[in-house]
Every structure is written in C-alpha cells, then in structure tokens.
Design a protein around this motif. Structure first.
Motif, PDB file in Angstrom:
ATOM      1  N   THR A  66      41.939  45.974  72.034  1.00 42.73           N
ATOM      2  CA  THR A  66      43.181  45.254  72.415  1.00 42.73           C
ATOM      3  C   THR A  66      42.911  43.819  73.190  1.00 42.73           C
ATOM      4  OG1 THR A  66      43.848  46.861  73.922  1.00 42.73           O
ATOM      5  CG2 THR A  66      44.532  47.206  71.723  1.00 42.73           C
ATOM      6  N   MET A  67      43.729  42.804  72.988  1.00 43.90           N
ATOM      7  CA  MET A  67      43.662  41.775  74.044  1.00 43.90           C
ATOM      8  C   MET A  67      45.257  41.378  74.152  1.00 43.90           C
ATOM      9  SD  MET A  67      40.916  38.985  72.991  1.00 43.90           S
ATOM     10  CE  MET A  67      41.085  39.103  71.061  1.00 43.90           C
ATOM     11  N   TRP A  68      45.668  40.963  75.310  1.00 42.39           N
ATOM     12  CA  TRP A  68      46.847  40.390  75.564  1.00 42.39           C
ATOM     13  C   TRP A  68      46.904  39.571  76.820  1.00 42.39           C
ATOM     14  CZ3 TRP A  68      45.425  45.319  76.473  1.00 42.39           C
ATOM     15  CH2 TRP A  68      45.356  45.679  77.545  1.00 42.39           C
ATOM     16  N   ASN A  69      47.948  38.703  76.723  1.00 36.13           N
ATOM     17  CA  ASN A  69      47.973  37.637  77.941  1.00 36.13           C
ATOM     18  C   ASN A  69      48.255  38.650  79.095  1.00 36.13           C
ATOM     19  OD1 ASN A  69      48.534  35.707  79.682  1.00 36.13           O
ATOM     20  ND2 ASN A  69      50.309  35.180  79.014  1.00 36.13           N
ATOM     21  N   MET A 109      51.619  34.929  68.305  1.00 35.51           N
ATOM     22  CA  MET A 109      52.782  35.428  67.856  1.00 35.51           C
ATOM     23  C   MET A 109      53.265  34.671  66.498  1.00 35.51           C
ATOM     24  SD  MET A 109      54.909  35.614  71.554  1.00 35.51           S
ATOM     25  CE  MET A 109      56.230  36.036  71.021  1.00 35.51           C
ATOM     26  N   ARG A 110      53.105  33.315  66.579  1.00 33.21           N
ATOM     27  CA  ARG A 110      53.399  32.741  65.307  1.00 33.21           C
ATOM     28  C   ARG A 110      52.587  33.064  64.020  1.00 33.21           C
ATOM     29  NH1 ARG A 110      53.812  28.659  69.201  1.00 33.21           N
ATOM     30  NH2 ARG A 110      51.549  27.804  68.980  1.00 33.21           N
ATOM     31  N   ALA A 111      51.340  33.417  64.129  1.00 34.08           N
ATOM     32  CA  ALA A 111      50.564  33.927  63.141  1.00 34.08           C
ATOM     33  C   ALA A 111      50.997  35.372  62.508  1.00 34.08           C
ATOM     34  CB  ALA A 111      49.149  34.230  63.559  1.00 34.08           C
ATOM     35  N   GLN A 112      51.299  36.205  63.794  1.00 35.09           N
ATOM     36  CA  GLN A 112      51.828  37.712  63.485  1.00 35.09           C
ATOM     37  C   GLN A 112      53.198  37.277  62.720  1.00 35.09           C
ATOM     38  OE1 GLN A 112      51.912  39.047  67.742  1.00 35.09           O
ATOM     39  NE2 GLN A 112      50.392  40.450  67.198  1.00 35.09           N
ATOM     40  N   ALA A 113      54.147  36.457  63.151  1.00 35.27           N
ATOM     41  CA  ALA A 113      55.268  36.221  62.538  1.00 35.27           C
ATOM     42  C   ALA A 113      55.146  35.809  60.935  1.00 35.27           C
ATOM     43  CB  ALA A 113      56.312  35.425  63.028  1.00 35.27           C
ATOM     44  N   GLU A 114      54.128  34.935  60.708  1.00 35.36           N
ATOM     45  CA  GLU A 114      53.764  34.541  59.399  1.00 35.36           C
ATOM     46  C   GLU A 114      53.236  35.507  58.539  1.00 35.36           C
ATOM     47  OE1 GLU A 114      50.566  31.315  57.502  1.00 35.36           O
ATOM     48  OE2 GLU A 114      51.761  30.828  59.489  1.00 35.36           O
ATOM     49  N   GLU A 115      52.448  36.407  59.025  1.00 32.31           N
ATOM     50  CA  GLU A 115      51.999  37.848  58.169  1.00 32.31           C
ATOM     51  C   GLU A 115      52.985  39.006  58.083  1.00 32.31           C
ATOM     52  OE1 GLU A 115      49.414  37.242  56.405  1.00 32.31           O
ATOM     53  OE2 GLU A 115      48.667  35.485  57.616  1.00 32.31           O
ATOM     54  N   GLY A 116      54.228  38.736  58.628  1.00 29.60           N
ATOM     55  CA  GLY A 116      55.127  39.806  58.662  1.00 29.60           C
ATOM     56  C   GLY A 116      54.867  40.917  59.520  1.00 29.60           C
ATOM     57  N   LEU A 117      54.311  40.832  60.655  1.00 31.91           N
ATOM     58  CA  LEU A 117      53.850  41.764  61.555  1.00 31.91           C
ATOM     59  C   LEU A 117      54.730  41.570  62.769  1.00 31.91           C
ATOM     60  CD1 LEU A 117      50.056  41.344  61.691  1.00 31.91           C
ATOM     61  CD2 LEU A 117      51.361  42.931  60.650  1.00 31.91           C
ATOM     62  N   ASP A 118      55.000  42.566  63.681  1.00 27.16           N
ATOM     63  CA  ASP A 118      55.694  42.498  64.860  1.00 27.16           C
ATOM     64  C   ASP A 118      55.111  41.450  65.762  1.00 27.16           C
ATOM     65  OD1 ASP A 118      57.321  42.988  67.141  1.00 27.16           O
ATOM     66  OD2 ASP A 118      56.108  45.035  67.664  1.00 27.16           O
ATOM     67  N   ASP A 119      55.848  40.471  66.219  1.00 26.50           N
ATOM     68  CA  ASP A 119      55.341  39.148  66.643  1.00 26.50           C
ATOM     69  C   ASP A 119      55.345  39.291  68.142  1.00 26.50           C
ATOM     70  OD1 ASP A 119      58.029  39.078  66.686  1.00 26.50           O
ATOM     71  OD2 ASP A 119      57.937  36.794  66.520  1.00 26.50           O
ATOM     72  N   ASP A 120      54.578  40.428  68.951  1.00 27.89           N
ATOM     73  CA  ASP A 120      54.725  40.572  70.258  1.00 27.89           C
ATOM     74  C   ASP A 120      53.452  40.041  71.051  1.00 27.89           C
ATOM     75  OD1 ASP A 120      52.269  42.042  69.286  1.00 27.89           O
ATOM     76  OD2 ASP A 120      53.079  44.206  69.616  1.00 27.89           O
ATOM     77  N   GLY A 121      52.586  39.084  70.311  1.00 23.81           N
ATOM     78  CA  GLY A 121      51.608  38.544  70.888  1.00 23.81           C
ATOM     79  C   GLY A 121      50.580  39.569  71.478  1.00 23.81           C
ATOM     80  N   ILE A 122      50.388  40.523  70.921  1.00 25.74           N
ATOM     81  CA  ILE A 122      49.358  41.455  71.526  1.00 25.74           C
ATOM     82  C   ILE A 122      48.183  41.618  70.228  1.00 25.74           C
ATOM     83  CG2 ILE A 122      48.786  43.896  72.134  1.00 25.74           C
ATOM     84  CD1 ILE A 122      51.483  44.141  73.422  1.00 25.74           C
ATOM     85  N   TYR A 123      47.105  41.557  70.460  1.00 23.91           N
ATOM     86  CA  TYR A 123      46.133  41.636  69.458  1.00 23.91           C
ATOM     87  C   TYR A 123      45.698  42.964  69.608  1.00 23.91           C
ATOM     88  CZ  TYR A 123      41.629  41.489  67.186  1.00 23.91           C
ATOM     89  OH  TYR A 123      40.630  41.940  66.323  1.00 23.91           O
ATOM     90  N   GLY A 124      45.865  43.685  68.557  1.00 23.11           N
ATOM     91  CA  GLY A 124      45.347  45.054  68.161  1.00 23.11           C
ATOM     92  C   GLY A 124      44.835  45.343  66.770  1.00 23.11           C
ATOM     93  N   THR A 125      44.711  46.518  66.447  1.00 25.37           N
ATOM     94  CA  THR A 125      44.290  47.002  65.091  1.00 25.37           C
ATOM     95  C   THR A 125      45.050  46.413  63.942  1.00 25.37           C
ATOM     96  OG1 THR A 125      43.212  49.060  66.141  1.00 25.37           O
ATOM     97  CG2 THR A 125      43.273  48.769  63.631  1.00 25.37           C
ATOM     98  N   GLN A 126      46.408  46.617  64.030  1.00 24.67           N
ATOM     99  CA  GLN A 126      46.954  46.028  62.970  1.00 24.67           C
ATOM    100  C   GLN A 126      47.054  44.449  62.820  1.00 24.67           C
ATOM    101  OE1 GLN A 126      51.487  46.646  63.143  1.00 24.67           O
ATOM    102  NE2 GLN A 126      51.573  46.822  61.005  1.00 24.67           N
ATOM    103  N   THR A 127      47.183  43.741  63.991  1.00 22.08           N
ATOM    104  CA  THR A 127      47.202  42.379  63.818  1.00 22.08           C
ATOM    105  C   THR A 127      45.638  41.896  63.204  1.00 22.08           C
ATOM    106  OG1 THR A 127      48.624  42.191  65.690  1.00 22.08           O
ATOM    107  CG2 THR A 127      47.066  40.226  65.212  1.00 22.08           C
ATOM    108  N   GLN A 128      44.680  42.726  63.719  1.00 20.73           N
ATOM    109  CA  GLN A 128      43.150  42.355  63.270  1.00 20.73           C
ATOM    110  C   GLN A 128      43.316  42.608  61.896  1.00 20.73           C
ATOM    111  OE1 GLN A 128      39.528  45.094  63.350  1.00 20.73           O
ATOM    112  NE2 GLN A 128      39.099  43.756  65.124  1.00 20.73           N
ATOM    113  N   ASN A 129      43.774  43.580  61.053  1.00 24.00           N
ATOM    114  CA  ASN A 129      43.496  43.993  59.732  1.00 24.00           C
ATOM    115  C   ASN A 129      44.599  42.900  58.865  1.00 24.00           C
ATOM    116  OD1 ASN A 129      42.068  46.179  60.294  1.00 24.00           O
ATOM    117  ND2 ASN A 129      43.699  47.479  60.283  1.00 24.00           N
TER     118      ASN A 129
END
Length: 145
Positions: A66-69, A109-129
């Motif tokens: 995981t990574m986050w601000n 967050m913008r990329a997560q929203a574009e992919e239909g993910l929870d746009d929380d700005g946290i990089y984790g496994t779901q975001t990576q996948n």
C-alpha cells in the motif's frame, strides 16, 4: 464492589484477546510499499509472456503493498512507477519524482473513479489489479489478460 467488577471485566476482555481498537482498513493488511524496490511482473496468456509491467513491492518483494499520501514511505520507487502509469495511461501530467504527495493522490483518485473503484486515493491490491500500467516497452496494459 464496582472496582472489583471492573477489574474482572477487564481481565476477561484482555484474557480473551478481545480488543477495543478500531479495525484497520483492508488495504492496511498489506505491507507498505518499500522505498527502493519494484518488480517486473510478466503478464501471460497461458505460458506465453504477452508483456511486462513494473510494479511496486513491499520489503518482502510482495506486490501486495500500500501507498498513500502521508504513508511512512512517500518517497518510493513504486510511486514513480505509479506516476509513470498515471501519466501514460490516464493522461495525467505528474512529475515522476517518486513522491506520493497530494498531486499523485488526486491523480490516483481520478484513475480509480475511471475504473469504477472506490476513489480514496489509496494505492492497494484492488487498485493495482484494476489500473492500467505502463508496459516496459510502450503502451498500457492491465496485470491480468
């Protein structure tokens, strides 16, 4: 009497391993992405390598990190790979400095929203996948085919 009852309740709670702490988010179960390491991940169709992407990893070289601000390792090699992918695959214009700050968080967050993910700005496994990643050659691809 109340002090004794309280002491018994505390002993029972502590003895059972129960905790009154709040649960960490699911992404917190993975390690924090390491400062110096990334890994080349081969995307395959059967036994054929279709393309490769470079992914963030934790200190144990697990890609589940995981990574986050505000995370302990905001200057990480994986953040640079994420920035390259956000620029190439999502049209962002981030400095590829390896610093996971507010600009990277907002772009993620913008990329997560574009992919239909929870746009929380946290990089984790779901975001990576689900994110598109910059291939080691050119273009973008996902880590699953």
């Amino acid at each position: 009497m109340m002090k004794r009852l309280f002491a018994v309740v505390v002993a029972l709670v502590l003895g059972t391993g129960a905790s009154v702490l709040t649960a960490a988010p699911a992404s917190a179960t993975a390690g924090t992405c390491a400062a110096l390491y990334t890994t080349i991940f081969s995307v395959k169709a059967g036994s054929t390598v279709v393309y490769k992407v470079e992914l963030p990893v934790d200190a144990d070289f697990s890609r589940f990190c995981t990574m986050w601000n505000g995370s302990p390792n905001r200057w990480v090699a994986g953040a640079e790979r994420l920035q390259i992918s956000l620029n190439r695959c999502y049209g962002e214009n981030l400095a590829t400095d390896g610093y996971f700050g507010r600009a990277t968080e907002l772009a993620l967050m913008r990329a997560q929203a574009e992919e239909g993910l929870d746009d929380d700005g946290i990089y984790g496994t779901q975001t990576q996948n689900y994110l598109k990643w910059a291939k080691t050659t050119s273009g973008c691809g996902r880590i699953w085919v």
